[in-house]
Write a protein that holds these residues in place. Structure first.
Motif, PDB file in Angstrom:
ATOM      1  N   ILE A   1      26.060  48.675  92.118  1.00  0.00           N
ATOM      2  CA  ILE A   1      25.641  48.729  93.470  1.00  0.00           C
ATOM      3  C   ILE A   1      25.762  50.050  94.693  1.00  0.00           C
ATOM      4  O   ILE A   1      25.077  49.899  94.488  1.00  0.00           O
ATOM      5  CB  ILE A   1      26.736  47.216  93.836  1.00  0.00           C
TER       6      ILE A   1
ATOM      7  N   GLU B   1      22.558  51.295  96.519  1.00  0.00           N
ATOM      8  CA  GLU B   1      23.144  51.404  97.955  1.00  0.00           C
ATOM      9  C   GLU B   1      22.437  52.655  98.390  1.00  0.00           C
ATOM     10  O   GLU B   1      22.024  53.587  98.702  1.00  0.00           O
ATOM     11  CB  GLU B   1      24.362  50.994  98.973  1.00  0.00           C
TER      12      GLU B   1
ATOM     13  N   TRP C   1      21.431  42.116  93.611  1.00  0.00           N
ATOM     14  CA  TRP C   1      20.742  42.771  94.479  1.00  0.00           C
ATOM     15  C   TRP C   1      19.972  42.381  94.902  1.00  0.00           C
ATOM     16  O   TRP C   1      19.497  43.134  95.908  1.00  0.00           O
ATOM     17  CB  TRP C   1      21.819  43.710  93.993  1.00  0.00           C
TER      18      TRP C   1
END
Ligand code: AMP
Length: 189
Positions: free
Chosen positions: A91, A95, A159
């Motif tokens: 993750i 990002e 996500w």
């Protein structure tokens, strides 16, 4: 200019399908695994560091990986699009990719997920190990890599779903069939 993430477990066919997409669309391909293996082959300091993680089936730390990715991306030059293969794997990497592309006026246009049952992944990777020459394509390391995928990488499915970018396709059957499913998504972007 399109930014496309090709996503899936080790052995899901990301590299094979990326090559077909490069041929069809003229996109450039960034495989972080290939970048690291080239560093190892060249005997660089980065290669030496990377090797300790790769041979053990572990991920290279995010901070280092993000830095490498940005430098490769900025070195690509003009292109119709980029396929990210093997990145992001966590993750924080997703990002960082979002932020990096935003700074350059872009975004991830699609995440293409190759779905393959686990038993088939092991079988494919063991088979690949017979000819790939990759130190990490042995059964013990394959199991570790799949475990790392489940724990650290698979959460990216939700996500990207949340980002509205996820497109899942069946990652087994003929190469042509899988390729056609991926092209249908890209053509609709
Ligand atoms: P791959 O060729 O994509 O299967 O990558 C081979 C190995 O390189 C992985 O098992 C990791 O050790 C390392 N690697 C490749 N991409 C990444 C990444 N985005 N983050 C961390 N480690 C990576």
């Amino acid at each position: 200019m399109k930014n496309i993430v090709i996503f899936g477990a080790p052995g899901s066919g990301k590299g094979t399908q990326s090559a077909l997409l490069v041929e069809k669309y003229g996109f450039k391909h960034i495989s972080t695994g290939d970048v690291l293996r080239n560093e190892i082959a060249g005997g660089s300091e980065l290669g030496k560091t990377a090797r300790t993680y790769i041979d053990d089936g572990k991920l290279i730390p995010d901070e280092l990986m993000i830095e490498i990715l940005a430098s490769v991306y900025d070195g690509l030059g003009q292109t119709e699009g980029v396929i990210f293969d093997g990145f992001p794997r966590t993750i924080p990497q997703a990002e960082a990719l979002k932020e990096m592309l935003a700074k350059r006026g872009g975004q991830v246009d699609a995440m293409l997920e190759l779905d393959v049952p686990e038993a088939m992944l092991v079988e494919r990777l063991v088979e690949r190990g017979k000819t790939s020459g990759r130190a990490d394509d042995n059964e013990a390391t394959i199991r570790k890599r799949l475990d790392v995928y489940t724990r650290q990488t698979a959460p990216l499915i939700d996500w990207y779903e949340h980002e509205g970018k996820r497109h899942a396709v069946k990652g087994y059957g003929s190469l042509e069939e899988i390729n056609a499913a991926l092209c249908a998504v890209i053509d609709a972007l």
